[in-house]
Design a protein around this motif. Structure first.
Motif: not given
Length: 857
Positions: A576-582
């Motif tokens: 995984m590269k980067g981030y998931k957000t809400f």
């Protein structure tokens, strides 16, 4: 000028440090007056962060020999090149985007200096004689791309001010000849700001014009505005702070972002250039357009730089364009209908006048500084002119080849662009639209792709790699055990740092770090020949056609030792590269609900009630700032606005504190709120949230609000600025404790939040040093994913996110990754992953297969 010709011709061609030349200025080292009898210096700033100095003949004398006084180097004039004339400590950490000399002020009483603007957001003052660094000015939060002088009235005791424009949406005024202090900020611009000083109105009021690039509204850029400011100085030049006000403004009369602005005293006019391919001549009193100059041809390129040269008889407007041309519009007594266009081998980043003459200078992406003249006696030799024309012809031919039909067919369809989210602000992606390749730029604020234009040309090495268009797709071969060769490709775009591209390639394919210099050198060659074979000791060079012992056209690898490599396969989904957000609720309606709930709970608090100012003005101000997402680049969040969150999360009970968690989840995505200096704040807030969640004990699996919002705050902390991400990194062990406690939740929203927090934590680990995260911590992710996939409660999306998190920690480099992999094998994680992937869709199955491949290696 008896030998004045109708058109401009090349006078001199000067190669700087070899990196793309981004800006240039004329300077006289012996004096701040351009009337000095000494030879002029030409100073350029490059994309590599280097200042170059050239000694020029005195062009005002209009005497030049076609034979270069320093030897015939093919430049056509000038000489005395000196790289980093002020020494190694003048090397900038990023590209130099603006440079300005005090020479143009014609004030011999001033100390001789020049000033640079850099992409690191800092302004540097250089000694005009020694070229040594004198001072660094800090204040901008993003790249400084425009500089100009603001002169006083005729009062000889007052000194000029410096004005700077930046990507941060602000212009700043600096009193550099007195205190070097920032004495004023001109805020409220729409993204990138360009600046130009105007004549003073009186001894106490000076003027400046600023122009902005605009903001995204759907698929359009709007709001680009010309503003004329009055700057009040009641202390006659030596001030701690000035007052400013907009006295005139004009918006949206260009059809695209404005890229540069200049002022001409002879015509008392302002000149602006834009991405729409036009220059507008404006009144210096109210900014209104007087005349529009249109770049010739059907397709108007982005115009990046504008200047005005010559006297009333020879007056001309010169623009530099991204398509590799300079256009000259004659507006003096010798007007002509069609502008002259002079081709260049690359993008023209900057044009500037050559002193008080009608000549001008261009800074080109090919690393050359060029001087153009209408004076026949100053024209370059035939050999230099031919070499220049050949280079232009070759560059145009290379750019004229568009992408093939096969390449276009592989591109994502424009009609489906809403399903493709950009990774960062300004990312460029190529799509297929109506059978053509079009380029689009991602706007994070609006969450949309903005069409830039058709991709009509590229170079011989251009192509698509992993769905992304590159200026160069270059082959690289890697020796593998058993005598085989693995053929890879590296994508590279013009203007990128080759070492950064090489490092990303090494990281992506997990190659030996010793190859960094070789790959970077190969990229810099950008030759259309065979690429290097890494790990090979074969004779000759690393390129086809280089015989043994010859230099070839690229670096020679014959002396490199054989490196035995275990070639590791690459994966589509891992790591995984980067981030998931809400990010839901970042609007006025959503924030109003949260604030109302906080105030409702605050009324019921007894010992830890917020003060009236915290519950009122501070929360309203914070909500107003957070709701305007398209201003995040230039808006600020004060510590006073964040203080109520700190109080509620650390002091209120879980039944009342959850709205504060929700507001913190939103606030942490603002870059100013989560900047580096706020790390201690976010450690306390995030630590308080974790304590609150863990304090629920066994009941946490039945709760919804606190576990869900704590996990979402964690997820967004990684995406926020260095302050919040650093805080999350410090608290990883506690984050994993909390995630494990919440993993068996009965609520699907909590489960998705847990999986996302674990995913982002694993991504952060992979991007960080293994010294920070030992295998004992990384192994916790394996345990938690085991709980997730083993409980049978999770829906498809959180299952996929959990599997990607697992695969990411399995790919941690070095001993840490090996130990995590061994633990996963001991616990038969592979068979569990295979079982859970069934029934959760194609992506779950694909990630499962990649995990099995990692475990079997």
């Amino acid at each position: 000028m008896d030998d004045l010709t109708d058109e401009y011709v090349l006078s001199a061609q000067l190669l700087s440090d070899g990196e793309p030349a981004r800006c240039v200025t004329i300077h006289s080292g012996g004096s701040s007056s351009s009337n000095s009898s000494s030879s002029l210096e030409l100073l350029s700033g490059s994309q590599g962060g280097i200042i170059s100095k050239f000694i020029l003949p005195n062009y005002d004398s209009k005497k030049k020999s076609n034979e270069n006084e320093n030897g015939d180097d093919g430049s056509g004039g000038g000489g005395g090149l000196e790289i980093q004339p002020g020494g190694a400590n003048t090397r900038h950490p990023h590209q130099i985007t603006a440079i300005l000399s005090s020479t143009c002020l014609n004030l011999p009483t001033l100390s001789s200096i020049y000033v640079t603007g850099c992409k690191d957001g800092k302004i540097r003052i250089m000694d005009g004689n020694t070229h040594e660094l004198k001072e660094v000015l800090e204040g901008h939060s993003n790249a400084v791309t425009s500089l100009s002088w603001i002169s006083p009235n005729n009062d000889q005791s007052a000194k000029p001010w410096l004005v700077s424009g930046s990507w941060d949406g602000a212009a700043k005024i600096w009193d550099i000849f007195n205190s070097s202090n920032c004495i004023g900020t001109l805020p409220g611009h729409e993204n990138t700001v360009s600046v130009a000083g105007l004549p003073a109105e009186s001894n106490s009021i000076r003027k400046v014009v600023t122009v902005s690039a605009g903001i995204a509204e759907g698929n359009n850029i709007r709001g680009h505005t010309v503003r004329i400011w009055a700057l009040s100085d009641n202390n006659n030049g030596t001030v701690a702070e000035i007052s400013s006000k907009v006295i005139a403004q004009v918006a949206n009369d260009h059809a695209g972002p404005m890229r540069d602005v200049c002022y001409d005293a002879d015509t008392h006019s302002i000149y602006t250039c834009s991405n729409d391919g036009t220059v507008k001549i404006r009144s210096a009193e109210d900014g209104k357009c007087i005349e529009t100059l249109v770049y010739p041809g059907y397709d108007q390129p982005m115009l990046l730089s504008v200047c005005v040269v010559g006297d009333s008889a020879t007056k001309a407007v010169v623009v530099g364009a991204e398509d590799g041309n300079v256009a000259i519009f004659k507006i003096g007594q010798q007007q002509q209908q069609a502008p002259q266009v002079i081709g260049h081998p690359g993008c023209v980043w900057n044009v500037t006048p050559l002193g008080t003459s009608a000549d001008f200078i261009s800074a080109c992406h090919d690393g050359n500084i060029r001087i153009f003249t209408r004076c026949a006696s100053l024209a370059a030799s035939e050999d230099v002119l031919k070499a220049f024309n050949d280079a232009v012809t070759e560059a145009k031919a290379v750019r004229s080849t568009g992408p093939s039909a096969e390449e276009i067919a592989k591109l994502p369809k424009w009609e489906m662009n809403a399903l493709t989210h950009g990774r960062s602000e300004g990312q460029v992606q190529v799509f297929q639209k109506d059978g053509k390749a079009i380029a689009a730029q991602w706007s994070a604020s609006s969450g949309t792709w903005i069409e830039v234009g058709e991709v009509t040309g590229t170079n011989a090495n251009a192509g698509t790699l992993n769905g992304k268009q590159y200026d160069h797709v270059l082959p690289i071969e890697v020796d593998v055990p058993g005598g085989g060769v693995q053929k890879l490709q590296i994508g590279y775009n013009n203007g990128e740092n080759p070492f950064v591209a090489a490092q990303q390639f090494i990281d992506e394919h997990m190659l030996d770090q010793n190859y960094l210099a070789q790959i970077a050198d190969y990229i810099r060659q950008r030759a259309g020949e065979s690429g290097p074979t890494l790990g090979s000791t074969g004779g000759g060079g690393g390129y086809a056609g280089a015989t043994n012992g010859s230099s070839g056209s690229g670096p020679n690898y014959a002396s490199e030792p054989t490196v035995a490599m275990d070639f590791s396969p690459t994966y589509d989904y891992l790591p995984m590269k980067g981030y998931k957000t809400f990010e839901t609720g970042i609007d006025t309606k959503g924030l109003t609900k949260v604030i109302q709930k906080i105030r409702e709970f605050n009324d019921s608090e007894s010992s830890n009630q917020l003060s009236s100012s915290d519950a009122g003005q501070a929360l309203d101000s914070l909500a107003n700032t957070l709701s305007v997402t398209n201003r995040y680049h230039s808006s600020a969040v004060s510590l006073a606005e964040l203080t109520p969150l700190h109080t509620m999360i650390l002091r209120w009970d879980s039944k009342h504190a959850f709205p504060a968690l929700d507001l913190a989840r939103i606030a942490v995505l603002h870059p100013d709120a989560s900047k580096g200096e706020r790390r201690a704040y976010w450690e306390e807030v995030l630590g308080g949230a974790l304590d609150m969640c863990l304090g629920l004990g066994d009941a946490v699996v039945k709760e919804v609000a606190v576990p869900m919002l704590t996990m979402r705050l964690i997820s967004n902390c990684y995406k926020g600025g260095p302050g919040s991400s650093g805080a999350a990194g410090t608290l990883v062990a506690k984050i994993l404790d909390c995630a494990e406690a919440c993993a068996a939740s009965d609520n699907k929203n909590v489960r998705l939040s847990v999986a996302t927090a674990i995913l982002n934590t694993s991504s952060y680990m992979h991007a960080s040093s293994t010294a920070v995260f030992p295998s004992s911590v990384a192994s916790r992710v394996v345990d938690i994913v085991g709980t997730i996939v083993g409980c049978g409660k999770y829906e498809s999306e959180p299952v996929v996110r959990s599997l990607v998190a697992l695969g990411t920690v399995l790919l941690l480099p070095g001993a840490c990754g090996s130990e995590v992999k061994s633990l996963a094998k001991e616990r038969s994680i592979g068979s569990m992953v295979e079982r859970v992937a069934v029934g959760h869709g194609e992506m779950a199955s694909a990630v499962s297969k990649e995990i099995m491949s990692i475990l079997s290696s």
